[in-house]
Design an enzyme around this catalytic site. Structure first.
Site, short mmCIF file in Angstrom:
data_model
loop_
_atom_site.label_atom_id
_atom_site.label_comp_id
_atom_site.label_asym_id
_atom_site.label_seq_id
_atom_site.Cartn_x
_atom_site.Cartn_y
_atom_site.Cartn_z
N LYS A 62 -2.89 5.98 -4.19
CA LYS A 62 -4.00 6.90 -3.89
C LYS A 62 -3.77 8.25 -4.55
CE LYS A 62 -3.70 4.71 0.66
NZ LYS A 62 -2.27 4.63 1.04
N ASP A 115 0.84 -1.20 0.00
CA ASP A 115 0.00 0.00 0.00
C ASP A 115 0.87 1.25 0.00
OD1 ASP A 115 -2.89 1.19 0.78
OD2 ASP A 115 -1.33 2.28 1.87
N HIS A 124 -7.72 9.60 -1.72
CA HIS A 124 -7.04 9.57 -0.43
C HIS A 124 -7.85 10.22 0.69
CE1 HIS A 124 -2.66 9.23 1.19
NE2 HIS A 124 -3.52 9.03 2.16
#
Ligand code: NDP
Length: 280
Positions: free
Chosen positions: A83, A49, A116
């Site tokens: 993101k 991530d 985000h």
């Protein structure tokens, strides 16, 4: 419930997402970052991530590419999330931000692309861009981060595709039960950021008691609690021994009593910004 590190949850569009992944927030470009990503993949992690704002997509990409070669796996075996940052929220600007992320990572596609933060008045256009990317087959799944129930409801007014994931701050002091319930009803997968509360829960006496009982660490108890609750979790560490430790959570079960004691630690306490009151 997840049985091993490569076990996946199936998102509402059929995409499979590993239950446990590596987070890389605050890890700067450089050898430590590349080593962390490579260590994780070597030890069986399949999900990483990152985000544009972390300013480390290049190193994440380098780690991924080296790990693919060294472990004889393919890109399709991995699940990579990034993101779109607040400054890039907008239809054209989000499309462009996606290309920039892909270029930095050196990838042809992402598995998951998230908005985000729910910047008022801006996330709707960004969502249309994510839908375009998804409909064109450029990304496997799309979702949101830091969205409260009302943000998701607002988004659904214009969305043609429901978000597949909502990634939010979630740990024993912020259990997010209402949001969990809502997302479950909607078929949106919850994902915990700062699952270890950025390391601030790791000397908690009740968690220590539970950890001792199972011969596990506090970090392992918290991550097991996430998995038990059907929450995808992405602990961050740059230390190889902790990367291993955080993934060694598939050989024990928390009891009903353990689970309710952990739930009882909730204080609605955030270590990160409040999605209803942020100014960035
Ligand atoms: P975490 O809750 O994962 O905690 C990370 C901290 O805990 C680090 O200081 C790490 O230190 C330490 N740590 C990790 N494992 C152990 C262990 N087994 N024993 C002792 N200490 C440990 O915090 P993050 O904020 O990094 O959250 C995880 C990920 O979530 C991020 O990396 C990012 O990918 C994502 N995130 C997303 C946000 C969003 O807005 N969508 C916001 C914040 C995070 P060390 O590295 O030295 O081991």
């Amino acid at each position: 419930m997840a049985k091993n590190l490569q076990d996946t949850t199936t998102l509402h569009n059929g995409t499979k997402m590993p239950w446990l992944g590596l987070g890389v927030f605050k890890v700067e470009e450089g050898s430590e970052l590349v080593h962390a990503v490579k260590s994780a993949i070597k030890h069986g992690y399949r999900s990483i991530d990152t985000a544009t704002i972390y300013d480390n997509e290049k190193g994440v990409g380098q780690g991924i590419h080296e790990a693919i070669l060294e472990n004889n796996i393919s890109r399709e075996d991995l699940f990579v999330t990034s993101k779109v940052w607040n400054a890039d929220l907008g239809y054209e600007s989000t499309l462009a931000a996606y290309e920039t992320s892909l270029n930095k990572l050196g990838l042809e596609y992402l598995d998951l692309y998230l908005i985000h933060w729910p910047v008022e008045g801006k996330y709707q256009d960004a969502w249309r861009a994510l839908e375009t990317l998804y409909n064109e087959g450029r990304v496997k799944a799309i979702g949101v981060s830091n969205f409260q129930i009302h943000h998701i409801e607002e988004l659904m007014k214009i969305a043609t595709i429901k978000p597949m994931v909502n990634q939010v701050e979630l740990h024993p002091q912020l259990t997010q039960k209402d949001l969990m319930e809502f997302c479950k009803e909607q078929g949106i997968q919850m994902e915990a950021w700062s699952p270890l509360m950025q390391g601030q829960l790791l000397d908690h006496p009740i968690l220590q008691e539970i950890a001792n009982k199972h011969n596990k660490s506090i970090a392992q108890v918290i991550l097991r609690w996430d998995l038990h609750n059907g929450i995808v979790t992405i602990p961050k560490s740059t230390k190889e021994h902790r990367i291993i430790e955080n993934a060694d959570v598939f050989d024990f079960e928390l009891s009903t009593d353990d689970l309710s004691r952990i739930d009882g630690l909730n204080q609605n306490h955030r270590v990160g910004p409040d999605p209803d009151n942020f100014n960035f």
